[in-house]
Design a protein around this motif. Structure first.
Motif, short mmCIF file in Angstrom:
data_model
loop_
_atom_site.label_atom_id
_atom_site.label_comp_id
_atom_site.label_asym_id
_atom_site.label_seq_id
_atom_site.Cartn_x
_atom_site.Cartn_y
_atom_site.Cartn_z
N ARG A 95 38.83 37.51 14.14
CA ARG A 95 39.32 37.54 12.68
C ARG A 95 38.68 37.44 11.97
O ARG A 95 38.98 38.41 11.02
N GLU A 96 37.52 37.12 11.85
CA GLU A 96 36.60 37.22 10.95
C GLU A 96 36.59 38.44 11.02
O GLU A 96 35.68 38.93 9.99
N THR A 97 35.82 39.14 11.58
CA THR A 97 35.54 40.83 11.97
C THR A 97 36.53 41.09 10.75
O THR A 97 36.28 42.12 9.70
N PHE A 98 38.14 41.12 11.05
CA PHE A 98 38.61 41.75 10.48
C PHE A 98 38.39 41.27 8.72
O PHE A 98 39.13 42.50 8.20
N GLU A 99 38.66 40.35 8.69
CA GLU A 99 38.69 39.63 7.69
C GLU A 99 37.42 40.29 6.42
O GLU A 99 37.26 40.75 5.08
N GLU A 100 36.57 40.08 7.22
CA GLU A 100 35.38 40.22 7.06
C GLU A 100 34.65 42.17 6.80
O GLU A 100 34.48 42.52 5.84
N SER A 101 35.27 42.94 7.75
CA SER A 101 34.82 44.55 7.41
C SER A 101 35.86 44.95 7.45
O SER A 101 36.08 46.43 7.43
N GLY A 102 37.26 44.89 8.05
CA GLY A 102 38.65 45.37 7.87
C GLY A 102 38.54 46.28 9.17
O GLY A 102 39.73 46.63 9.33
N ILE A 103 37.98 45.81 10.14
CA ILE A 103 37.73 46.45 11.81
C ILE A 103 39.09 45.78 12.80
O ILE A 103 38.18 44.27 12.49
N LEU A 104 39.27 45.90 13.38
CA LEU A 104 40.97 45.45 13.59
C LEU A 104 40.45 45.19 15.53
O LEU A 104 40.84 46.57 15.69
N LEU A 105 39.63 44.05 16.17
CA LEU A 105 39.52 43.99 16.87
C LEU A 105 41.01 44.08 18.14
O LEU A 105 40.43 42.97 18.80
N ALA A 106 41.92 44.92 18.03
CA ALA A 106 42.79 44.40 18.65
C ALA A 106 43.45 45.41 19.36
O ALA A 106 43.09 46.49 18.65
N LYS A 107 44.68 45.33 20.47
CA LYS A 107 45.73 47.07 21.27
C LYS A 107 46.38 46.02 21.46
O LYS A 107 47.07 45.37 21.36
N ARG A 108 47.21 46.93 20.92
CA ARG A 108 48.48 46.96 21.43
C ARG A 108 49.29 47.01 22.90
O ARG A 108 48.55 48.28 24.01
N ARG A 109 50.24 46.01 23.16
CA ARG A 109 50.52 46.05 24.82
C ARG A 109 50.21 46.96 25.34
O ARG A 109 51.45 48.24 24.54
N GLY A 110 49.70 47.64 26.17
CA GLY A 110 50.06 48.69 27.72
C GLY A 110 48.59 50.31 27.12
O GLY A 110 49.11 50.63 27.50
N GLU A 111 48.33 49.64 25.32
CA GLU A 111 47.49 51.23 25.02
C GLU A 111 46.19 50.77 25.43
O GLU A 111 45.80 49.41 24.73
N ALA A 112 45.18 51.05 25.41
CA ALA A 112 43.61 51.09 25.41
C ALA A 112 42.81 50.99 24.08
O ALA A 112 42.17 50.47 24.10
N ALA A 113 43.19 52.42 23.16
CA ALA A 113 42.87 52.19 22.22
C ALA A 113 43.27 51.28 21.34
O ALA A 113 44.46 50.75 21.36
N LEU A 114 41.88 50.86 20.39
CA LEU A 114 42.41 49.17 19.46
C LEU A 114 43.74 49.96 18.56
O LEU A 114 44.10 51.65 18.11
N VAL A 115 44.36 49.39 17.97
CA VAL A 115 45.18 49.28 17.07
C VAL A 115 44.69 49.72 15.97
O VAL A 115 43.39 49.39 15.34
N GLU A 116 45.81 51.17 15.05
CA GLU A 116 44.78 52.02 14.29
C GLU A 116 46.15 51.11 12.83
O GLU A 116 47.29 50.83 12.63
N LEU A 117 45.39 50.33 11.99
CA LEU A 117 46.45 50.25 10.67
C LEU A 117 47.04 51.17 9.29
O LEU A 117 45.34 51.75 9.80
N THR A 118 47.84 51.18 8.59
CA THR A 118 47.95 51.89 6.99
C THR A 118 46.89 51.27 6.43
O THR A 118 46.57 50.19 6.66
N PRO A 119 46.60 51.71 5.50
CA PRO A 119 45.07 50.95 3.87
C PRO A 119 46.40 49.59 3.78
O PRO A 119 45.75 48.56 3.81
#
Length: 342
Positions: A95-119
């Motif tokens: 959570r804090e990594t996302f809040e402080e840097s904008g990088i989201l260390l999370a994955k959609r279910r069944g996917e290996a890559a990190l989730v991508e968000l629009t700006p």
């Protein structure tokens, strides 16, 4: 060394009574995680805190922050989990990594890559989470994602000494971003800048005094710089070259290896994932003005539990009004000529 110099360094001076081992009368340390993010090319992200920050003003830090009762289950003051790696710390780290840097260390279910968000999604999500408008797990569920907790690698914990103005029990994590990761970032609300650079370059800047880094950051930069020296930076080990993937493999082998350093003191038998460090100033007077920071103690909250840090190394740093400068990690035997007492 004067007491004021020690206070500016947030460190107690060691004497025969070993005061840093006595139970503190101040507030207990606040639980917080920090994350060392390595890019696919093994560059490290550091954030430059604003000079008005209430903690570590003007310093370069890893993304991180405190656990939140709104978002996580915070271990109680007397709970053993307050000073151990746990789900609450890992969730707060993401959570804090996302809040402080904008990088989201999370994955959609069944996917290996990190989730991508629009700006726009990234900005709206960070504001809502930071402002406690939506719980972090609810935000992730809304985009069909889950926090990537398993790929956070614990790499030391630091407990601020009892005499510090603010105390933290800080769990440090390493996260290795893959080639397909969405690494878009910015400095967040409390930072003036966010920058990727080779680890070895960051460590050289710290040693020159170009940036302010505190003992935990200096120590971890030194450890990682042996494996990721960066172009034009002299490596301290002959095994630092090779591909980015080979460098990562060697680092992971090092993190898993025991003993963790030269010598036979008890701390060398503690894996890097389990080390707890409550740093303090050794009573060593140096002509160059550097303080010598001991790293083997675990702090008063963990006294008698058999936990400890690193008795093989020390941090050298100059205590200045604006913050510590010139931080460098050396072998303890080369600096003070004696092993730690643990």
């Amino acid at each position: 060394m004067s007491k004021s110099a020690a206070a500016r360094s947030f460190l107690p001076v060691l004497d025969e009574d070993r005061p840093f081992l006595r139970k503190p009368v101040a507030d207990p340390p606040v639980p917080r995680p920090s994350v060392m993010l390595l890019s696919p090319s093994n560059q490290l992200l550091l954030l430059h805190r604003v000079n008005t920050s209430s903690a570590f003003a003007s310093a370069h830090v890893f993304p991180g922050g405190t656990l939140s009762e709104f978002h996580e289950s915070v271990p109680g003051v007397n709970d053993a989990d307050r000073h151990t790696d746990s789900r609450a710390y890992r969730l707060a780290a993401v959570r804090e990594t996302f809040e402080e840097s904008g990088i989201l260390l999370a994955k959609r279910r069944g996917e290996a890559a990190l989730v991508e968000l629009t700006p726009a999604e990234r900005t709206a999500g960070r504001k809502a989470i930071h402002g406690d408008k939506v719980k972090f797990l609810d935000f992730l569920a809304g985009i069909g994602a889950e926090p990537d907790l398993d790929n956070l690698i614990p790499l030391t914990r630091w407990i601020t000494p009892p005499n510090a103005p603010k105390r933290f029990s800080a769990q440090m994590y390493l996260y290795l971003l893959s080639a397909d990761a969405d690494a878009a970032h910015d400095g967040g609300l409390e930072h003036t800048d966010a920058e990727w650079a080779p680890v070895g370059e960051w460590y050289e800047r710290a040693k020159r005094g170009d940036i302010i880094v505190y003992e935990p950051q200096a120590f971890l930069l030194a450890l990682l710089a042996d494996f990721f020296p960066g172009p034009g930076v002299l490596a301290t080990t002959s095994e630092s070259g090779g591909s980015a993937e080979a460098q990562r493999r060697r680092l992971l082998d090092f993190i898993r290896a025991v003993p963790t350093g030269p010598g036979d003191d008890a701390t060398s038998k503690i894996p890097w994932a389990d080390k707890v460090i409550c740093s303090y100033v050794l009573p060593v007077r140096r002509e160059d003005g550097y303080l010598v920071i001991g790293l083997e103690e675990a702090g008063p909250e963990l006294e008698g539990q058999g936990r400890g840090g690193d008795g093989a190394r020390v941090v050298l740093v100059k205590s200045e009004a604006g913050g510590p400068r010139g931080a460098e990690v050396r072998l303890r035997r080369d600096v003070v000529g004696e092993p730690s007492k643990l």
